[in-house]
Motif scaffolding. Structure first.
Motif, PDB file in Angstrom:
ATOM      1  N   SER A  27       0.933  23.204  33.240  1.00 37.36           N
ATOM      2  CA  SER A  27       0.479  22.114  32.382  1.00 37.36           C
ATOM      3  C   SER A  27       0.203  22.679  30.998  1.00 37.36           C
ATOM      4  O   SER A  27      -0.303  23.802  30.869  1.00 37.36           O
ATOM      5  N   THR A  28       0.556  21.916  29.980  1.00 39.64           N
ATOM      6  CA  THR A  28       0.209  22.283  28.615  1.00 39.64           C
ATOM      7  C   THR A  28      -1.097  21.582  28.262  1.00 39.64           C
ATOM      8  O   THR A  28      -1.198  20.358  28.373  1.00 39.64           O
ATOM      9  N   VAL A  29      -2.081  22.347  27.868  1.00 39.85           N
ATOM     10  CA  VAL A  29      -3.397  21.808  27.508  1.00 39.85           C
ATOM     11  C   VAL A  29      -3.542  21.904  25.996  1.00 39.85           C
ATOM     12  O   VAL A  29      -3.356  22.971  25.410  1.00 39.85           O
ATOM     13  N   VAL A  30      -3.868  20.781  25.363  1.00 44.51           N
ATOM     14  CA  VAL A  30      -4.008  20.695  23.912  1.00 44.51           C
ATOM     15  C   VAL A  30      -5.477  20.483  23.584  1.00 44.51           C
ATOM     16  O   VAL A  30      -6.139  19.617  24.184  1.00 44.51           O
ATOM     17  N   GLY A  31      -6.001  21.254  22.649  1.00 46.98           N
ATOM     18  CA  GLY A  31      -7.400  21.108  22.270  1.00 46.98           C
ATOM     19  C   GLY A  31      -7.802  22.179  21.275  1.00 46.98           C
ATOM     20  O   GLY A  31      -6.982  23.005  20.858  1.00 46.98           O
TER      21      GLY A  31
ATOM     22  N   PHE B  87       4.454  15.854  22.707  1.00 48.30           N
ATOM     23  CA  PHE B  87       5.016  15.145  23.852  1.00 48.30           C
ATOM     24  C   PHE B  87       5.132  13.661  23.521  1.00 48.30           C
ATOM     25  O   PHE B  87       4.327  12.848  23.984  1.00 48.30           O
ATOM     26  N   PRO B  88       6.125  13.290  22.711  1.00 47.27           N
ATOM     27  CA  PRO B  88       6.264  11.879  22.331  1.00 47.27           C
ATOM     28  C   PRO B  88       6.618  10.973  23.499  1.00 47.27           C
ATOM     29  O   PRO B  88       6.408   9.764  23.440  1.00 47.27           O
TER      30      PRO B  88
ATOM     31  N   MET C 170      11.119  17.271  26.584  1.00 49.79           N
ATOM     32  CA  MET C 170      11.619  18.626  26.754  1.00 49.79           C
ATOM     33  C   MET C 170      13.094  18.660  26.403  1.00 49.79           C
ATOM     34  O   MET C 170      13.848  17.773  26.778  1.00 49.79           O
ATOM     35  N   SER C 171      13.492  19.702  25.714  1.00 44.81           N
ATOM     36  CA  SER C 171      14.882  19.793  25.291  1.00 44.81           C
ATOM     37  C   SER C 171      15.777  20.118  26.464  1.00 44.81           C
ATOM     38  O   SER C 171      15.352  20.666  27.475  1.00 44.81           O
ATOM     39  N   SER C 172      17.038  19.811  26.303  1.00 48.46           N
ATOM     40  CA  SER C 172      17.991  20.114  27.356  1.00 48.46           C
ATOM     41  C   SER C 172      18.280  21.601  27.375  1.00 48.46           C
ATOM     42  O   SER C 172      18.027  22.329  26.423  1.00 48.46           O
ATOM     43  N   THR C 173      18.834  22.071  28.467  1.00 44.39           N
ATOM     44  CA  THR C 173      19.116  23.486  28.635  1.00 44.39           C
ATOM     45  C   THR C 173      20.116  23.966  27.597  1.00 44.39           C
ATOM     46  O   THR C 173      21.121  23.323  27.331  1.00 44.39           O
ATOM     47  N   ASP C 174      19.825  25.134  27.034  1.00 41.05           N
ATOM     48  CA  ASP C 174      20.649  25.719  25.993  1.00 41.05           C
ATOM     49  C   ASP C 174      21.614  26.695  26.648  1.00 41.05           C
ATOM     50  O   ASP C 174      21.236  27.797  27.020  1.00 41.05           O
ATOM     51  N   HIS C 175      22.849  26.283  26.828  1.00 49.26           N
ATOM     52  CA  HIS C 175      23.840  27.124  27.493  1.00 49.26           C
ATOM     53  C   HIS C 175      24.701  27.836  26.461  1.00 49.26           C
ATOM     54  O   HIS C 175      25.091  27.265  25.438  1.00 49.26           O
ATOM     55  N   GLY C 176      24.998  29.072  26.755  1.00 48.82           N
ATOM     56  CA  GLY C 176      26.034  29.764  26.003  1.00 48.82           C
ATOM     57  C   GLY C 176      25.631  30.230  24.629  1.00 48.82           C
ATOM     58  O   GLY C 176      26.497  30.650  23.857  1.00 48.82           O
TER      59      GLY C 176
END
Length: 395
Positions: A264-268, A359-360, A1-7
Motif C-alpha cells: 500500500s502507498t501511504v500519503v501523509g 492516484f487519479p 498505474m502505468s502499463s508494463t514497459d517492455h523492451g
C-alpha cells in the motif's frame, strides 16, 4: 498505474554496442537469447553461453546494475524490488537482487532517509546465493533479469525531507518512547495490557502529530506531504490492507492498496508516516498472536478453524482497531487550540490533494471471505478488550 514497459530496459540492445566477440559480446548474445523467449530452451542457451565464458562475469554484473537503475527510474524502491522478487521467484534470486542493489547503490545518488534505511535493512536480508556449477548460477541470474526487464512503472514517490529541525532530539526521543511501548505490547501475554500499551502509543503519536503540525505552520517554509510504500503480504492480504488503511486514517494519512504488487502507498506528512509504519507493524504482530490464541481456544472446544475464520478474525480486528484509534485521535483534536484547527484542516486538504494527484483513478474493493461468525466475534473482542484511555490535556 502505468502499463508494463517492455523492451526499453538495459541489456536489450538499445543504446549498447554489439561486439562480435569478447565478454560484452557473450553477454549480449546470452541476453538476446534468454530474455525475450519464455521457453526453457532459450534460457538454457543463454546460460550455456555465460557458463562457458568466465570473463563475461563482470559485464554481466554491470548489466544487472543497469537493470536495477532502470527499476529506480520506473518508480521502484529497494524494498519494493526485493518484495516482488521474493514473491515471484526464489530465495536464490532474492540474494542475487540484493547483491545487485547493494553494488548499484555505491554509484547511485543520495535518495533520502527512507531509501537509505531500506538499503541498510537489506544488509541483513540477503537470501541465498546460487550454489552449484556455473550453468546453474547463470540460469538463476537470467531468470532474475527476465523479471527485472518486465517491471512496470510505479507511481513515483517523493520523500519529503522536513525543512526544519523541530526541538533537536525531541523527535527521536518520541519515537523511542513509542517503539518501547509497542515492543512491550507485542511481548506481553496479557491482551488487556497489550491494548492499553498500544492505546498509549497512539496517544503519543496523536500528540506528536499536533506538535509537528503547529511547528510546521509557524515555519517560513511549510513542509509538503510525502509518501511511502508498506508491504501488505499474503495470506489474508485484504484484511491486512484494511488494517493499514485504518491505522493510516487515524494518523492523518491516506492509504492506497496495490494488490498486484503486495503493498500500500501511504500519503501523509513525515511524522505521521513514521507513526503509521510503526503502529501497523506492531498491530500486525499483535493480531497474529491474538488470532493464534483464539484458534487454540476454538480447537480446545472441539471446533476446527479454517481460512475463513482467520480472514474474518483479521477483518473484525482491523475494523475495531480503526474505530478505537480514531477515538484517541479525535480526543486529542478536541483539545486543540483555535490556532491549530485551521492548520489541521489545511494539512488534511494537502494530503487528499497529494493522494488524488498520485492516484487519479482508484476503486473500492469489497472484502471477501468474511463469513465466519466466530472469527468475526473473536477478532472484535481481541481489539476491544481494553478500555481506551484519553490522553492528558495538551500543555
Amino acid at each position: 498505474m502505468s502499463s508494463t514497459d517492455h523492451g526499453t530496459g538495459p541489456g536489450t540492445g538499445h543504446g549498447h554496442s554489439t561486439p562480435g566477440d569478447g565478454p560484452a559480446g557473450t553477454v549480449e548474445r546470452a541476453l538476446r537469447a534468454a530474455l525475450y523467449d519464455a521457453a526453457d530452451s532459450a534460457l538454457d542457451t543463454g546460460a550455456s553461453l555465460l557458463a562457458a565464458d568466465p570473463a563475461a562475469d563482470a559485464e554481466l554484473a554491470r548489466r544487472g546494475a543497469e537493470f536495477v537503475a532502470a527499476a529506480w527510474r520506473r518508480g521502484w524502491q529497494p524494498a519494493d524490488l526485493v518484495r516482488w522478487v521474493r514473491r515471484e521467484l526464489d530465495d536464490v534470486h532474492v540474494g542475487l537482487v540484493t547483491a545487485l542493489i547493494t553494488a548499484q547503490a555505491r554509484d547511485d545518488r543520495a535518495r533520502g532517509r527512507r531509501w537509505a534505511a531500506q538499503l541498510a535493512e537489506l544488509a541483513g536480508d540477503s537470501g541465498d546465493r546460487p550454489a552449484g556449477d556455473r550453468f546453474s548460477q547463470a540460469t538463476a541470474l537470467l531468470e532474475l533479469y527476465r523479471l527485472l526487464l518486465r517491471l512496470p512503472a510505479l507511481e513515483p514517490l517523493r520523500e519529503e525531507e522536513p525543512h526544519r529541525e523541530a526541538r533537536p532530539g525531541a523527535h527521536s526521543r518520541m519515537l523511542t518512547r513509542i517503539r518501547a511501548l509497542l515492543a512491550k505490547a507485542e511481548a506481553t501475554g496479557f491482551p488487556q495490557e497489550a491494548e492499553a500499551l498500544t492505546a498509549k502509543a497512539q496517544e503519543l503519536m496523536a500528540r506528536h502529530s499536533l506538535d509537528e503540525a503547529l511547528l510546521d505552520a509557524q515555519g517560513p517554509d511549510p513542509d509538503a506531504p510525502g509518501a511511502c510504500r508498506i508491504g501488505v503480504e499474503p495470506p489474508y492480504e485484504q484484511a491486512k490492507a484494511v488494517l493499514l488503511d485504518a491505522v493510516a486514517g487515524a494518523n492523518h494519512c491516506r492509504a492506497v492498496w496495490n494488490e498486484t504488487f503486495a503493498f500500500s502507498t501511504v500519503v501523509g506528512f513525515e511524522a505521521d508516516l513514521e507513526a503509521v509504519e510503526l503502529l501497523y507493524t506492531s498491530l500486525l504482530v499483535q493480531a497474529q498472536s491474538a488470532m493464534a490464541k483464539a484458534e487454540a481456544a476454538q480447537r480446545a472446544g472441539g471446533r476446527r478453524r479454517t481460512k475463513t475464520f482467520r480472514q474474518s478474525f483479521l477483518a473484525a480486528y482491523a475494523h475495531r482497531i480503526g474505530t478505537r484509534l480514531g477515538e484517541v485521535t479525535a480526543a486529542a483534536e478536541t483539545e486543540a487550540t483555535d490556532a491549530l484547527l485551521p492548520v489541521l484542516a489545511s494539512r488534511e486538504v494537502a494530503v487528499t490533494a497529494a493522494t488524488d494527484r498520485m492516484f487519479p483513478q482508484t476503486v473500492s474493493t469489497r472484502l471477501r471471505g468474511v463469513t465466519d461468525e466466530a472469527g468475526w466475534t473473536e477478532g472484535a473482542e481481541a481489539a476491544d478488550r481494553a478500555r481506551m484511555r484519553s490522553r492528558p490535556p495538551l500543555p
